[in-house]
Scaffold this motif. Structure first.
Motif, PDB file in Angstrom:
ATOM      1  N   LYS A 133       0.856  -1.174   0.000  1.00 28.92           N
ATOM      2  CA  LYS A 133       0.000   0.000   0.000  1.00 28.92           C
ATOM      3  C   LYS A 133       0.898   1.231   0.000  1.00 28.92           C
ATOM      4  CE  LYS A 133      -2.301   1.281   3.552  1.00 28.92           C
ATOM      5  NZ  LYS A 133      -3.520   1.111   4.363  1.00 28.92           N
ATOM      6  N   ILE A 145      -0.803   0.165  14.446  1.00 30.49           N
ATOM      7  CA  ILE A 145      -1.780  -0.008  13.380  1.00 30.49           C
ATOM      8  C   ILE A 145      -2.217  -1.458  13.259  1.00 30.49           C
ATOM      9  CG2 ILE A 145      -2.248   0.418  10.955  1.00 30.49           C
ATOM     10  CD1 ILE A 145      -0.276   2.566  10.955  1.00 30.49           C
ATOM     11  N   GLY A 146      -3.531  -1.652  13.343  1.00 28.57           N
ATOM     12  CA  GLY A 146      -4.091  -2.991  13.232  1.00 28.57           C
ATOM     13  C   GLY A 146      -5.501  -2.963  13.775  1.00 28.57           C
ATOM     14  N   CYS A 147      -6.127  -4.123  13.908  1.00 22.49           N
ATOM     15  CA  CYS A 147      -7.474  -4.159  14.485  1.00 22.49           C
ATOM     16  C   CYS A 147      -7.497  -3.475  15.856  1.00 22.49           C
ATOM     17  CB  CYS A 147      -7.950  -5.598  14.650  1.00 22.49           C
ATOM     18  SG  CYS A 147      -8.349  -6.406  13.095  1.00 22.49           S
ATOM     19  N   MET A 204       3.591   2.046  11.372  1.00 18.80           N
ATOM     20  CA  MET A 204       3.837   0.727  11.953  1.00 18.80           C
ATOM     21  C   MET A 204       5.132   0.707  12.761  1.00 18.80           C
ATOM     22  SD  MET A 204       2.222  -1.926   9.240  1.00 18.80           S
ATOM     23  CE  MET A 204       1.814  -3.199  10.424  1.00 18.80           C
ATOM     24  N   ASP A 216       0.899  -8.393  16.847  1.00 18.67           N
ATOM     25  CA  ASP A 216       2.005  -9.324  16.598  1.00 18.67           C
ATOM     26  C   ASP A 216       2.667  -9.078  15.244  1.00 18.67           C
ATOM     27  OD1 ASP A 216      -0.726 -10.418  16.090  1.00 18.67           O
ATOM     28  OD2 ASP A 216       0.363 -11.969  15.012  1.00 18.67           O
ATOM     29  N   ASN A 239      -2.748 -11.998  18.268  1.00 18.98           N
ATOM     30  CA  ASN A 239      -3.894 -12.827  17.847  1.00 18.98           C
ATOM     31  C   ASN A 239      -3.462 -13.833  16.776  1.00 18.98           C
ATOM     32  OD1 ASN A 239      -3.524 -11.102  15.728  1.00 18.98           O
ATOM     33  ND2 ASN A 239      -5.543 -10.148  15.823  1.00 18.98           N
ATOM     34  N   THR A 246      -2.402 -11.591  10.910  1.00 20.60           N
ATOM     35  CA  THR A 246      -2.427 -10.203  10.485  1.00 20.60           C
ATOM     36  C   THR A 246      -3.895  -9.878  10.248  1.00 20.60           C
ATOM     37  OG1 THR A 246      -0.368 -10.787   9.355  1.00 20.60           O
ATOM     38  CG2 THR A 246      -1.253  -8.595   8.924  1.00 20.60           C
TER      39      THR A 246
HETATM   40  C1  LIG Z   1       3.593   0.415   6.387  1.00 23.81           C
HETATM   41  C2  LIG Z   1       2.275  -0.235   6.455  1.00 23.81           C
HETATM   42  N1  LIG Z   1       2.124  -1.457   5.932  1.00 23.81           N
HETATM   43  C3  LIG Z   1       0.930  -2.072   5.979  1.00 23.81           C
HETATM   44  C4  LIG Z   1      -0.141  -1.459   6.566  1.00 23.81           C
HETATM   45  C5  LIG Z   1      -1.467  -2.136   6.543  1.00 23.81           C
HETATM   46  N2  LIG Z   1      -1.837  -2.729   7.807  1.00 23.81           N
HETATM   47  C6  LIG Z   1      -2.542  -2.040   8.697  1.00 23.81           C
HETATM   48  S1  LIG Z   1      -2.901  -2.940  10.026  1.00 23.81           S
HETATM   49  C7  LIG Z   1      -2.109  -4.283   9.455  1.00 23.81           C
HETATM   50  C8  LIG Z   1      -2.109  -5.587  10.180  1.00 23.81           C
HETATM   51  C9  LIG Z   1      -1.616  -5.547  11.512  1.00 23.81           C
HETATM   52  O1  LIG Z   1      -1.593  -6.854  12.031  1.00 23.81           O
HETATM   53  P1  LIG Z   1      -1.343  -7.075  13.568  1.00 23.81           P
HETATM   54  O2  LIG Z   1      -0.300  -6.156  14.045  1.00 23.81           O
HETATM   55  O3  LIG Z   1      -1.091  -8.523  13.793  1.00 23.81           O
HETATM   56  O4  LIG Z   1      -2.716  -6.622  14.249  1.00 23.81           O
HETATM   57  P2  LIG Z   1      -4.188  -7.198  14.094  1.00 23.81           P
HETATM   58  O5  LIG Z   1      -4.832  -6.451  12.980  1.00 23.81           O
HETATM   59  O6  LIG Z   1      -4.090  -8.674  13.838  1.00 23.81           O
HETATM   60  O7  LIG Z   1      -4.853  -6.892  15.378  1.00 23.81           O
HETATM   61  C10 LIG Z   1      -1.558  -4.000   8.236  1.00 23.81           C
HETATM   62  C11 LIG Z   1      -0.823  -4.985   7.459  1.00 23.81           C
HETATM   63  C12 LIG Z   1       0.057  -0.160   7.095  1.00 23.81           C
HETATM   64  N3  LIG Z   1      -0.931   0.542   7.654  1.00 23.81           N
HETATM   65  N4  LIG Z   1       1.269   0.407   7.039  1.00 23.81           N
END
Ligand SMILES: Cc1ncc(C[n+]2csc(CCOP(=O)(O)OP(=O)(O)O)c2C)c(N)n1
Lengths: 195, 533
Positions: free
Chosen positions: B80, B381-383, B401, B425, B453, B456
């Motif tokens: 992205k 950044i994530g859920c 991130m 994670d 969890n 990703t």
């Molecule tokens: C540099 C960058 N790469 C990819 C993303 C897209 N992205 C946002 S959240 C995420 C997944 C995060 O996974 P995790 O840390 O395991 O958290 P979860 O969503 O499983 O709670 C990704 C790949 C981003 N925002 N920034």
């Protein structure tokens, strides 16, 4: 021939299966198709929509221009109203009546139904009940597809063979149920339109 | 060949497969994720044993793809838009090294920020690195341009950037395929110093890149990806980039407009084509999905006689994605919207799933933090970023991130106690580990919670590099074992979890709390799968 349809629902409710069935039927009928989907963040229980465009001429925009949508087909009543600005004055709003409540401030059901019935062209379908009758609540999205079938500009045969193609791997039983759901939805819509 | 109905992302994937790639390298990120997933599912990837595994982050992906290119084979990298910031060092320098096997960097931008922190326009990265950029307008072009991009890359000896935006990435249409190309054979570069960017070598390579620029521009004028379409009404000329062309054509077809149009899909933009449409028309309307890059170029800093309108002039909003309505209004047409959204409709924002492990972690953390007051939780950044919303209101930052760990460190350095990081994670192995090393080396008092969890999650449940490795990673980075605390985030363990978090918050040193329970989405998918078997 041109049909611009907005499919509406909540992340996880299966609007993309409806889109897939219509899309495949349209391609098999030698029509042009464009279908914009929502992936990502809002799939987490948020409002999701898909712009589905079918035409016998090439389609440019992936998004339906505001005010020119022929049909809003929704698997959730409140979500059906979210896309009203896209709907043409002559357009149809066809929605499942079963609310999906995952927010605290979900509106009063009666108020929602009044709003929907107040539209010039609308159908409220108890798709969850109809789906249970044909075998499983899970096929309520295909009941809704059936309810819209009369005004899609596609034949029931093409929708059926598209269901066969898409659910083929899941076995006879599942296909049967989906095809029953398709017809049950169509019957319900016809019954409402006559009465 | 057969006609497929593909997402823009899938068309890119199919174009790369048929274009003869030997591998795709990527880290998930909306709206680019489906490219790699499509390649992973494809028959041809299995038959040819292509590389399709996810990378730890976009930088490792970019570098591995460059390595594959060094070895003579064609490689695709996907990310992205913000991922390119992470990969930027490798990316910019790959324009200096050049390539051996064809190398295509696919970047999916997200104007309107449907699932992102910003709406940066990757075409600037193309300009910055001085490499060719493709910007397809529809699914067929996604396929065709990707298919062609590898050859173009090999022709110039440069990587090629492909830019799409959310709408195209996530919209489906019919796509016709071409004959699949064979893979390249393994062959290292003719010049074994090509990839050594020691200053003396790098200066030469950079000179070469500069010398190539005129031919890149000339080719962009001749190869047929940029198209001038004449029109009878010369009161306006339209310059439409990528998908913006579709919106213009939608409106023009409906309203019978017949202005000259320059469709731009290939950069650097040939200035003769710009000159031609400017000279032929009274004013220009520039339609760009993203930043007003061309508009700025056309307008320039000095007064000139050309009228240029677009996002800068105010004819179009400076932010957000385009649509047919916005383009129509910029052309002076009336707003076509139907009635407004009825008042009874409530917002339905994304939310943490029922039963999500992040919820139990936040409930325990919030209680443990009560004695200290709010404003001390740096997140990522994530859920789990949805912990920012009520009823949790549990976090105070989400930047890029990995930033949770290092921002918590900086705040702790400034005197904030306790200072907490909450990170997922996959985000931790993407960019959190190096920050934790900083924390460990300085013994900075920080409590890092890794909410694991085992997937990703936010991007749809891709494999996480962190799974089953977090304890060993943290220990290996030097976190003391008595301060690596493992929790099972379930309601029934709430009190125990709260107390254990509280104990680490009080610790004047480095703590890592591993809060681990499988994502309920991936868990239920697994269940369904095993049930059907
Ligand atoms: C540099 C960058 N790469 C990819 C993303 C897209 N992205 C946002 S959240 C995420 C997944 C995060 O996974 P995790 O840390 O395991 O958290 P979860 O969503 O499983 O709670 C990704 C790949 C981003 N925002 N920034």
């Amino acid at each position: 021939m041109k049909k611009d349809i907005i499919l509406a629902g909540v992340g996880g409710q299966g609007i993309l299966s409806i889109a897939a069935v219509i899309g495949m039927a349209a391609i098999d009928s030698d029509l042009y198709v464009k279908q914009a989907e929502v992936h990502g963040m809002s799939q987490r229980g948020g409002a999701v929509q898909s712009h589905l465009r079918i035409s016998d001429r090439p389609i440019y925009s992936d998004l339906i221009p505001a005010g020119s949508c022929d049909m809003i087909l929704s698997v959730e009543p409140m979500e059906s109203l979210r896309y009203i600005p896209f709907l043409d004055k002559e357009g149809w709003l066809i929605t499942n009546s079963k609310p999906f409540r995952n927010i605290d401030n979900y509106p009063d059901e009666q108020e929602l139904f009044d709003e929907i019935r107040g539209m010039s062209n609308s159908l409220l379908i108890d798709a969850d009940r109809i789906a249970s009758e044909v075998g499983s609540r899970k096929v309520s999205n295909i009941v809704m597809l059936g309810a819209s079938a009369g005004s899609l500009g596609l034949t029931m045969d093409s929708l059926e063979s598209s269901i066969n193609g898409i659910f083929g791997r899941k076995g006879e039983e599942i296909i049967r149920m989906n095809i029953d759901a398709l017809h049950a939805g169509k019957r319900e819509a016809e019954a409402q339109l006559i009465s | 060949m057969d006609k497929l109905v593909l997402l823009g992302d899938e068309a890119i994937a199919q174009g790369a497969l048929d274009g003869g790639i030997s591998g795709v390298y990527a880290y998930p990120g909306t709206p680019s994720t489906e490219i790699t997933e499509y390649i992973q599912r494809s028959v041809i990837a299995g038959e040819r044993s292509l590389h399709t595994d996810w990378s730890a982050n976009e930088k490792t992906a970019m570098e591995a793809a460059l390595g594959m290119s060094y070895a003579g084979k064609r490689a695709l990298v996907c990310m992205k838009h913000v991922g390119l910031n992470v990969a930027a060092d490798a990316f910019i320098n790959s324009a200096i090294t050049g390539i051996n096997g064809g190398l295509v960097i696919l970047v999916a931008d997200d104007p309107s920020m449907h699932s992102s922190q910003n709406e940066q326009d990757s075409r600037f990265y193309g300009k910055f690195s001085m490499i060719p950029v493709f910007e397809p307008a529809n699914q067929q072009e996604c396929y065709d341009y990707t298919y062609a991009a590898f050859g173009l890359s090999e022709k110039y000896g440069l990587p090629v950037l492909m830019r799409v935006t959310t709408r195209l990435a996530h919209s489906r249409s019919g796509v016709r395929r071409m004959d699949p190309q064979p893979e390249n054979s393994l062959h290292t570069p003719d010049d074994h110093t090509q990839f050594i960017l020691l200053p003396a070598f790098a200066r030469k390579r950079y000179r070469g890149l500069l010398d190539l620029q005129p031919s890149l521009e000339a080719d962009a004028g001749q190869m047929g990806y940029n198209v001038f379409q004449d029109g009878k009404d010369r009161s306006k000329g339209i310059i439409a980039c990528g998908i913006a062309y579709n919106y213009y054509m939608e409106v023009a077809t409906k309203h019978g407009l017949d202005y000259p149009v320059l469709k731009i899909s290939h950069y650097p933009v040939p200035s003769n084509m710009l000159q031609e449409i400017a000279d032929a028309t009274e004013e220009l309307l520039v339609l760009e999905e993203g930043y007003p890059m061309l508009e700025e170029l056309l307008k320039g800093a000095l007064k000139n006689s050309y009228q240029v309108r677009g996002r800068l002039s105010g004819a179009i909003s400076r932010d957000g994605e385009l649509d047919p309505g916005i383009v129509g209004r910029a052309l002076g047409l009336a707003d076509s919207s139907g009635n407004g959204i009825p008042e009874v409709v409530a917002n339905r924002p994304p939310a943490l799933c029922k039963g999500c492990s992040h919820i139990d972690m936040y409930n325990a953390l919030n209680e443990a933090l009560e004695p200290y007051g709010p404003g001390r939780v740096f997140s990522d950044i994530g859920c789990y970023t949805l912990g920012a919303l009520p009823p949790y209101n549990a976090i105070n930052s989400c930047v890029d991130m990995g930033a949770s760990v290092t921002m918590a460190k900086g705040a702790s350095d400034a005197g904030l106690r306790p200072s907490v990081a909450v990170i997922g994670d996959s985000t931790f192995t993407h960019s959190g580990m190096t920050g934790l090393l900083d924390v460990v080396v300085e013994k900075t008092p920080v409590t890092v919670i890794i909410s694991d969890n085992s997937t990703t999650g936010m991007t749809g449940g891709q494999k996480s590099h962190a799974t089953d490795r977090l304890y060993q990673i943290c220990k290996g980075l030097g976190v003391e074992e008595e301060h690596i605390v493992e929790l099972n985030p379930l309601k029934k363990h709430h009190d125990e979890n709260r107390d254990r978090i509280a104990a680490e918050l009080a610790h004047e040193g480095v703590s890592v709390i591993l809060s681990r329970r499988e994502c309920i989405q991936t868990a239920s998918k697994k269940k369904k799968k095993s049930a059907t078997k």
